[in-house]
Design a protein around this motif. Structure first.
Motif, PDB file in Angstrom:
ATOM      1  N   ALA A   1     112.576  25.060  46.982  1.00 50.65           N
ATOM      2  CA  ALA A   1     111.401  25.394  47.790  1.00 50.65           C
ATOM      3  C   ALA A   1     111.725  26.482  48.812  1.00 50.65           C
ATOM      4  N   THR A   2     112.943  26.439  49.356  1.00 48.73           N
ATOM      5  CA  THR A   2     113.358  27.463  50.310  1.00 48.73           C
ATOM      6  C   THR A   2     113.386  28.836  49.657  1.00 48.73           C
ATOM      7  N   LEU A   3     113.935  28.928  48.441  1.00 48.97           N
ATOM      8  CA  LEU A   3     113.970  30.195  47.723  1.00 48.97           C
ATOM      9  C   LEU A   3     112.567  30.748  47.510  1.00 48.97           C
ATOM     10  N   TRP A   4     111.674  29.911  47.067  1.00 52.91           N
ATOM     11  CA  TRP A   4     110.310  30.346  46.800  1.00 52.91           C
ATOM     12  C   TRP A   4     109.610  30.797  48.082  1.00 52.91           C
ATOM     13  N   GLN A   5     109.766  30.022  49.136  1.00 50.98           N
ATOM     14  CA  GLN A   5     109.123  30.367  50.400  1.00 50.98           C
ATOM     15  C   GLN A   5     109.740  31.636  50.999  1.00 50.98           C
TER      16      GLN A   5
END
Length: 342
Positions: A167-171
Motif C-alpha cells: 500500500a505504501t508503494l502504491w500511495q
C-alpha cells in the motif's frame, strides 16, 4: 479506464530505466559547478577574473570557443576543437584540463544530452520524451478520482519487510505524481522541446511573428584584431549587454542583455578576423516574439531563472521522476510475485 491503465503500465515499464538515469544525471547537473569544485579543488577561486583577464587568455587560442567568467563559474574556460576544457585563473595561470569524456561529470553531461550516442541519441531522447509525456497523461487519467478527499494525498508509511508495504508503494507512486505534477511536467516538456528546438522555434515564430526593432548596428570604424580590443569595443558600443561566450576562430561574441533568460544570451557581434572591423550585429530583441519565446525553453529547463525557488521546485521534480519509476516497477514486480504464489 482500463485502456489508460494498461498504457500507463507498459509505458512505465518500458521507460523506467531511461527515466531514472536521465533524471538522476539531470538533477545532479543542476549542481555542476559545485560538483566540479568538489572534484577539482583548484577551481574554488575567490577572485573572479574580469573580461580583460579572460581576453588575454583567449588570445592564446586560434580555434574552439570560450566562456567569460561569472559568479556561478568563477574561472576562465576555453573549449578547444578536441572538446577538452581548459581552465584558467585571473592571472592567466592554467588550472586544469578536462578531456572530453575524461571524468564522470562529462559522462553525465553526454548521457543526459545525447545518451552517449551523439546526434542519434538526441533523436532517441526526443522520442522517449514524447512517450514520457504520454505516460504522465495516461497516469493522470487513470488516477483522476470521481470524488475528492484528503486520503488521495496521504501516504501511510511501511518498510519493505512490513505487511503494508504494498500500500505504501502504491500511495507513494500516486501522491508523488500528483503533488509534483507541475515541476515534472516542466522538466519533461522543456527537455523534449530542447530535442526539437528547431521545430519549436519555427512553430512559435509562425504563431507570434510580430517583432519590434529596439537596436541597430552602429556605424563605427573599428580595428579590433585582438580579444581585449574586441571586448572593449563591445562594452563601449553596447554597455547594457554582457559578453558571455566567444567563438575563437570566428571572432564572434555572444551577449546576454540584463533581463534575458538564457544564461549565455542569444545576441551576437561579429568582427572580421583579419581587419578587426565590426561586420554584423544580431540582437535577440529584434527577433520575432515567437523566436524570443523559444529561447526561454532551455533556461527554464536548467533553472537559469527563478533563483532558489525554481531550483528547489525543479530538483523536487527531478527526484519525483526517479521515485515514480522505481515505486511503479517495484509495485508491479510485487504483484507479479503474488500472482505466481497464488
Amino acid at each position: 479506464m482500463p485502456g489508460w491503465g494498461r498504457l500507463h503500465r507498459w509505458l512505465g515499464l518500458t521507460l523506467s530505466l531511461w527515466l531514472v538515469l536521465v533524471s538522476l544525471t539531470g538533477t545532479l547537473l543542476f549542481y555542476k559547478t559545485e560538483l566540479l569544485q568538489l572534484k577539482y579543488p583548484q577551481l574554488k577561486l575567490t577572485e573572479i577574473p574580469d573580461h580583460q583577464d579572460a581576453a588575454r587568455v583567449f588570445d592564446r587560442f586560434d580555434a574552439g570557443h570560450a566562456f567569460l567568467p561569472r559568479a556561478d563559474k568563477p574561472w576562465i574556460e576555453v573549449v578547444d576543437v578536441s572538446g577538452t576544457h581548459q581552465y584558467f585563473n585571473a592571472a592567466g595561470e592554467h588550472l586544469l584540463s578536462r578531456e572530453h569524456m575524461g571524468d564522470w561529470i562529462s559522462w553525465f553531461v553526454e548521457f543526459h544530452h545525447h545518451l552517449l550516442l551523439h546526434e542519434l541519441g538526441k533523436d532517441i531522447q526526443g522520442y522517449l520524451g514524447l512517450a514520457s509525456l504520454l505516460l504522465v497523461v495516461a497516469g493522470l487519467v487513470k488516477w483522476w478520482p470521481q470524488t475528492w478527499s484528503r486520503r488521495l494525498f496521504t501516504i501511510r508509511w511501511a518498510w519493505p519487510w512490513q505487511k503494508n508495504f504494498r500500500a505504501t508503494l502504491w500511495q507513494l507512486h500516486r501522491v508523488t505524481g500528483v503533488v509534483l505534477l507541475i515541476p515534472l511536467l516542466i522538466l519533461l516538456i522543456t527537455g523534449t522541446a530542447i530535442m526539437y528546438s528547431a521545430v519549436v522555434s519555427d512553430s512559435l515564430t509562425r504563431l507570434f511573428p510580430e517583432q519590434h526593432q529596439v537596436t541597430s548596428m552602429p556605424a563605427v570604424a573599428t580595428e579590433a584584431t585582438s580579444w581585449p580590443q574586441r571586448l572593449r569595443t563591445a562594452e563601449v558600443l553596447f554597455p547594457e549587454m554582457e559578453p558571455r561566450l566567444v567563438y575563437l576562430d570566428r571572432a564572434r561574441i555572444r551577449f546576454k542583455y540584463e533581463d534575458e533568460w538564457h544564461p549565455n544570451g542569444r545576441s551576437y557581434m561579429q568582427f572580421d578576423p583579419f581587419t578587426g572591423a565590426l561586420v554584423s550585429w544580431q540582437d535577440i530583441r529584434n527577433q520575432p516574439y515567437g523566436t524570443q519565446l523559444a529561447q526561454m525553453v532551455y533556461p527554464l529547463h536548467v533553472s537559469a531563472i527563478g533563483g532558489v525557488s525554481l531550483l528547489t521546485l525543479l530538483v523536487a521534480g527531478g527526484i519525483a521522476l526517479i521515485v515514480l519509476p522505481v515505486s511503479g516497477v517495484w509495485f508491479w514486480l510485487w504483484r507479479q510475485r503474488r500472482k505466481k504464489v497464488a
